[in-house]
Design an enzyme around this catalytic site. Structure first.
Site, short mmCIF file in Angstrom:
data_model
loop_
_atom_site.label_atom_id
_atom_site.label_comp_id
_atom_site.label_asym_id
_atom_site.label_seq_id
_atom_site.Cartn_x
_atom_site.Cartn_y
_atom_site.Cartn_z
N SER A 71 -4.91 -0.12 -7.91
CA SER A 71 -4.40 0.38 -6.64
C SER A 71 -3.92 1.82 -6.73
O SER A 71 -3.19 2.19 -7.64
CB SER A 71 -3.22 -0.46 -6.16
N HIS A 128 1.98 0.66 -1.19
CA HIS A 128 2.50 -0.54 -1.84
C HIS A 128 2.73 -0.36 -3.34
O HIS A 128 3.41 -1.15 -3.95
CB HIS A 128 1.58 -1.74 -1.57
N ASP A 170 -1.06 2.67 4.33
CA ASP A 170 -0.95 2.31 2.92
C ASP A 170 -1.24 3.52 2.03
O ASP A 170 -1.96 3.43 1.03
CB ASP A 170 -1.89 1.16 2.53
#
Length: 490
Positions: free
Chosen positions: A333, A218, A251
């Site tokens: 992230s 992402h 992911d």
């Protein structure tokens, strides 16, 4: 348990940082992230329903998903999911750091360099990719005034004498400072921009000397289709990069630096299977745009089922995560989660946030519930992406309901799109599994839902043999299953 990628929370499922600037960036709009597992910001309400094929990641039934913080698992309808990928939109939380997307309704706000975009999430997990303005607190100034005043009244002077012989501070390799000094030079801040100008930021780390950087899917999603990617090291050196491969379901993504320097130092990968609850952890990332930030904590739990979706709920990601209380915020992230020796044990992906502070309604931050993809799984995925450009998923070949239930993962009566709920000739069919069977364990892992089953299956590789415990007609049965494989996210 469902979580959000530094954004919103998701249904019980099986189980992303900007370049520093001279002045703090204006706070990016934040939306409440869903309970999913991504480190970037995400937005949107939990999908009305989600589908998923246990091992195949196929789509299944849909249901009203509840929004919330990580650890909450929105339920999905009992409609039979389809064995094809991707799994149906789960009532999961968006990516924790604000994943890719456009506008206020997507993973983040429009691209503004250096401030990353903001996004709305569904759950409590927030993706780590937004940049927020710094707010100066008055406590330090207040204390400084009081101390100076007291000193003046007692001695008549505010002069402070510095020691002439304080000695050198020794920072051993095993200390947090020692680990940070060694790991920081091998971490980067990633900025991703789509062809339409939308974008966000996240973190990544050096995987090999050829210039491959591992991060979250992402984090780079905006730049996948002809967009722009840059990676900036703590020294300020910036490199253009390109996406080598990305895996929505895991992911995980791999990018490669263009004109990579010859002195890259890959971080050492640890063994996430040997991690124990209570082990010390160190997280590196760019929370709220503060690049190269180091935080510490411990492993709070293992095998935490986490499910997240992009803002639209069209696809979902699953992981059996490492839970840590190390402070992880939007911007973390894709960054490394290290052990006390500096070995990478996970990729920071999602956080659980409080219900009243999601993106779009105010800033949300760490409350001590962070989630990372175990490095053993991420390493396998990264190697496949570098080798083939596409992810390879393990599967059992059966569609399962994604309903929020603690009873187990039930094989649906009908697959999505008219497909068979049990793939003819697939692993489940060969093992004798049938529609209506409720899978309650995979090896020694308790299975409480379809998303949990998917996450556990994806911790394995195609060809692995697992033992499945299931219930049929009120009786418990056990069978060995050799996992099959599926290439690609679609």
């Amino acid at each position: 348990m469902s979580t959000e990628n530094e954004g919103t929370a998701v249904p019980p499922a099986p189980s992303a940082p900007p370049v520093p600037v001279d002045a703090p960036a204006a706070p990016a709009s934040q939306a409440q992230a869903p309970q999913g597992p991504y480190g970037r910001d995400a937005q949107g309400q939990a999908p009305q329903g989600s589908q998923g094929q246990a091992p195949q990641g196929s789509q299944g039934s849909q249901g009203q998903g509840s929004s919330g913080d990580a650890g909450h698992h929105p339920g999905a309808s009992s409609s039979a999911p389809d064995p094809s990928w991707p799994p149906p939109p789960l009532p999961t939380a968006p990516y924790g750091d604000g994943g890719s997307g456009s506008g206020p309704g997507g993973w983040g706000s429009s691209y503004q360099q250096p401030a990353p975009k903001s996004g709305r999430g569904r759950g409590g997990l927030i993706a780590a990719v937004l940049v927020a303005a710094l707010v100066a607190g008055g406590l330090g100034g207040g204390l400084g005034y009081v101390l100076a005043k007291d000193n003046d009244e007692s001695t008549g002077s505010t002069t402070v004498s510095a020691s002439a012989n304080g000695g050198d501070v020794k920072r051993d390799p095993g200390t947090t400072a020692g680990v940070a000094a060694k790991a920081l030079p091998s971490t980067v801040t990633i900025q991703a921009e789509s062809t339409s100008g939308e974008g966000g930021t996240g973190t990544g780390f050096v995987f090999d000397k050829q210039g491959h950087i591992v991060t979250n899917n992402h984090v780079v999603a905006d730049a996948v289709d002809g967009g722009k990617l840059t990676a900036t090291f703590p020294t300020g050196k910036k490199y253009d990069a390109e996406v080598v491969g990305h895996a929505q379901g895991y992911d995980v993504a791999v990018i490669k630096l263009k004109d990579a320097p010859s002195d890259l130092k890959p971080l050492t990968l640890g063994d996430s299977d040997k991690v124990a609850v209570g082990d010390s952890t160190i997280a590196i990332g760019a929370p709220f745009g503060l690049s190269d930030t180091v935080t510490t904590g411990i492993i709070s739990a293992k095998n935490r089922p986490v499910a997240s979706s992009d803002g639209s709920g069209s696809q979902a990601s699953y992981m059996s995560a490492l839970q840590t209380d190390a402070s992880i915020n939007p911007g973390n992230s894709g960054g490394p989660l290290l052990d006390a020796r500096g070995n990478v044990i996970g990729i920071n992906s999602a956080i659980q946030s409080t219900g009243n502070g999601g993106f779009g309604t105010g800033q949300s931050g760490s409350i001590g519930l962070g989630f990372a993809i175990p490095i053993n799984q991420a390493k396998y995925v990264a190697q496949e992406l570098i080798k083939n450009g596409k992810p390879v998923y393990a599967k059992i070949g059966a569609s399962v309901s994604l309903d929020d239930s603690s009873e187990g993962a039930q094989i649906t009566d009908q697959g999505a799109g008219g497909a068979a709920p049990v793939e003819p000739g697939g692993p489940a069919a060969k093992a004798g599994l049938k529609p209506g069977d409720v899978i309650t364990k995979l090896d020694d892992r308790v299975i409480d839902s379809g998303p949990t089953l998917i996450g556990e299956i994806w911790t394995h590789q195609p060809g692995d043999k697992v033992t499945i415990t299931y219930e049929r007609g009120g009786k418990e049965h056990t069978v060995d299953v050799t996992l099959g494989s599926r290439v690609g996210d679609n």
